[in-house]
Design a protein around this motif. Structure first.
Motif: not given
Length: 315
Positions: A162-182
């Motif tokens: 809700p803070f109107e930021v651009s979010i990128t997430q890092v996991a152990r392996t790449a995967r499809p994200g929820a809510g349009g988050i990479d």
């Protein structure tokens, strides 16, 4: 608390948890803070040991060896690396994943806002009776890199959106994200750092995350970037971070440090652009009822012959 029809014997670390679980049937609840040995006849029938909050004394953990028939060890914390070497053979270790997620995510957001909006300077000005009205940084429109994909990371991402930021997430392996988050793999971290205004660490500590942000990784961040650590202190190379903070190139908001507790004379306390809280992520009044709810579910799973939640190790 004895139950004539008990099929499980469970040690309970404190009066609060004992009271919250006192209505359970089929379970014998035995108070044990691991500060002194259990009577042998009790130790022989214990199936489950529930660990208390912030138990760091080695002497306590070493007493687990007395419970030779221990089947399950339940932690209140998400972190479990400190417990592994004390788990008796044949026992299953479960952590407290999810218990502290809301509180830790709340603190992470608070640390970000305090740094971005200059709240520390504002408090200093208030105490001095000085009107301080700078033109500061926003959180809106910033590029936030969340390193981790566990329950804390998920809770943080939900609160940041809700803070109107651009979010990128890092996991152990790449995967499809929820809510349009990479969601990228950890092997992409160094490629992502140069475009991050804010990087938030939420990962567990293990051999793959030790000094994950080392001198090279920190150098890849852009000037003025904010490093937020609500994971474990050793995920960052403290000396490398201190060098970046001292130069004024980076900023930091840290709920965890290495070493921890941070000695009073440590230069990190006085590093410019730095906010430090004392590992307070899970220190809220939501913690005790949430731990009790998790322990209750775990014991009900055992009584029903169902798999436990949050299994992190089998010895």
């Amino acid at each position: 608390m004895a139950d004539s029809g008990a099929v499980l014997t469970v040690t309970i670390p404190d009066d609060d948890l004992m009271g919250r679980l006192s209505d359970l049937r089929g379970v014998e609840l035995v108070p044990w803070d691991l500060l002194s040995p259990l009577p042998d006849e009790v130790a022989a029938r214990v199936d489950v040991v529930v660990i208390g909050h912030y138990w760091v004394e080695v002497e306590r953990w070493e007493r687990l060896a007395q419970v030779q028939n221990l089947r399950y060890l339940l932690l209140p914390s998400a972190g479990f690396e400190h417990a592994l070497r004390f788990v008796p053979p044949g026992a299953v270790l479960c952590n407290g994943r999810g218990v502290h997620s809301a509180g830790t995510a709340e603190l992470a957001v608070g640390l970000i806002l305090a740094a971005q909006r200059g709240l520390v300077d504002a408090l200093d000005a208030q105490r001095a009776g000085r009107w301080h009205n700078p033109f500061g940084q926003s959180l809106a429109d910033r590029r936030v890199l969340v390193v981790g994909a566990g329950s804390v990371a998920d809770a943080l991402v939900a609160r940041l959106a809700p803070f109107e930021v651009s979010i990128t997430q890092v996991a152990r392996t790449a995967r499809p994200g929820a809510g349009g988050i990479d969601v990228h793999g950890i092997d992409e971290l160094h490629d992502l750092l140069p475009s991050a205004d804010i990087v938030v660490l939420t990962v567990p500590l293990d051999r793959t995350t030790y000094h994950l942000l080392d001198a090279t990784a920190l150098a890849a961040l852009p000037d003025g970037a904010l490093v937020v650590n609500v994971a474990r202190g050793k995920v960052i190379d403290t000396d490398a971070l201190l060098a970046e903070l001292t130069s004024g190139r980076l900023r930091a908001s840290l709920d965890v440090t290495d070493p921890e507790p941070l000695p009073a004379d440590h230069p990190l306390w006085r590093a410019p652009g730095t906010i430090i809280t004392a590992h307070q992520g899970g220190n809220t009044d939501a913690t005790y009822p949430r731990v009790a709810a998790l322990v209750r579910r775990q014991l009900e799973h055992l009584l029903a012959g169902e798999p436990l939640e949050n299994v992190v190790a089998r010895t």
